[in-house]
Design a protein around this motif. Structure first.
Motif, PDB file in Angstrom:
ATOM      1  N   SER A 147      15.348   7.909  69.716  1.00  0.00           N
ATOM      2  CA  SER A 147      14.922   9.048  70.528  1.00  0.00           C
ATOM      3  C   SER A 147      15.565   9.040  71.905  1.00  0.00           C
ATOM      4  CB  SER A 147      13.394   9.055  70.681  1.00  0.00           C
ATOM      5  OG  SER A 147      12.768   9.538  69.523  1.00  0.00           O
ATOM      6  N   ARG A 196      12.607  14.100  69.178  1.00  0.00           N
ATOM      7  CA  ARG A 196      11.254  13.652  69.500  1.00  0.00           C
ATOM      8  C   ARG A 196      10.517  13.009  68.327  1.00  0.00           C
ATOM      9  NH1 ARG A 196       8.278  19.533  70.376  1.00  0.00           N
ATOM     10  NH2 ARG A 196       8.484  20.302  68.241  1.00  0.00           N
ATOM     11  N   SER A 240       7.693   9.993  68.517  1.00  0.00           N
ATOM     12  CA  SER A 240       6.345  10.418  68.127  1.00  0.00           C
ATOM     13  C   SER A 240       5.798   9.521  67.023  1.00  0.00           C
ATOM     14  CB  SER A 240       6.369  11.878  67.663  1.00  0.00           C
ATOM     15  OG  SER A 240       6.787  12.744  68.697  1.00  0.00           O
ATOM     16  N   LEU A 250       9.841  14.562  75.839  1.00  0.00           N
ATOM     17  CA  LEU A 250      10.459  15.231  74.699  1.00  0.00           C
ATOM     18  C   LEU A 250       9.503  16.139  73.945  1.00  0.00           C
ATOM     19  CD1 LEU A 250      12.448  12.178  73.263  1.00  0.00           C
ATOM     20  CD2 LEU A 250      13.315  14.001  74.744  1.00  0.00           C
TER      21      LEU A 250
END
Length: 236
Positions: A50, A56, A60, A123
């Motif tokens: 990332s 993202r 995540s 992000l």
């Protein structure tokens, strides 16, 4: 999904990459390649993706998977430091047979949650992270259960990990005995989803999203300015 509205600072990219450039070979030599099947180590590699790509989803996924466990790691470490014992998951940090440098690298557990929250804020949070991480984590657990050393296995090098991701219980010295091993594994997989991943997912859905308005306004104003200059040029 890539979000170019809020780029990651170059200094952070270089610093994080330098850390992994040191940690990965040191861990490989001392703990072996199977150590990189731990959730926290996988999360580090997802962060790297990332940070350099701006996508993202990897960050995540890492956030869903390890934010709460890292808090537990820090709590367990403080307990051990004060002479108590909670789960024993950080006992290796007090093992005199491991160098201070090797143990010091493991302090990434303390700052990684803050990095993940920063990345998610910068992000944005990708809601696909919950199913993606769950499938990944369950796959890692199944690999550890069926093909890697169980709790209580005597390894030629005691630093080589056993019971990766706690698929045989929380005590690396011996498997849990209060449930049949397959039943415990199923219960552990469901516990990870219900107790750790789902609450974190719900919390991250409410995490402040990156501000895209400023970039959008800038694009619009640029277009308006160019359009205005074009009209004036034609009029002249």
């Amino acid at each position: 999904m890539k979000n170019a509205a809020a780029p990651i600072p170059l200094g952070l990219k270089l610093l994080f990459t330098a850390f992994l450039a040191v940690m990965v070979p040191v861990y490989w030599v001392n703990y072996g390649p199977t150590n990189f099947l731990y959730f926290c180590d996988v999360a580090l590699l997802l962060c790297l993706i990332s940070i350099w790509t701006g996508h993202r989803l990897p960050a995540s996924m890492a956030a869903v998977g390890i934010l709460l466990p890292q808090v537990l790691w820090c709590t367990d470490f403080v307990g051990e430091l004060l002479g108590g014992r909670l789960l024993g998951m950080t006992s290796y940090m007090f093992d005199p047979n491991r160098s201070l440098f090797l143990r010091g690298l493991s302090f990434f557990h303390g700052w990684l949650p803050f990095l993940l929250l920063f990345l998610v804020k910068r992000l944005g949070y990708d809601r696909r992270a919950l199913p993606a991480w769950t499938l990944l984590a369950w796959g890692l657990c199944l690999v550890a259960y069926f093909w890697l050393p169980a709790a209580g296995t005597i390894m030629p090098d005691p630093k080589i990990p056993v019971n990766i991701n706690y698929v045989f219980g929380f005590d690396d010295a011996r498997p849990q005995t209060w449930l049949p091993a397959p039943l415990y594994l199923v219960g552990w997989l469901l516990t990870l989803l219900v107790v750790i991943y789902l609450p974190t997912h719900w919390a991250l859905r409410r995490w402040p999203a990156p501000k895209l308005a400023d970039v959008s306004d800038e694009v619009v104003m640029s277009w308006v300015g160019d359009r205005g200059r074009s009209i004036r040029a034609k009029s002249a």
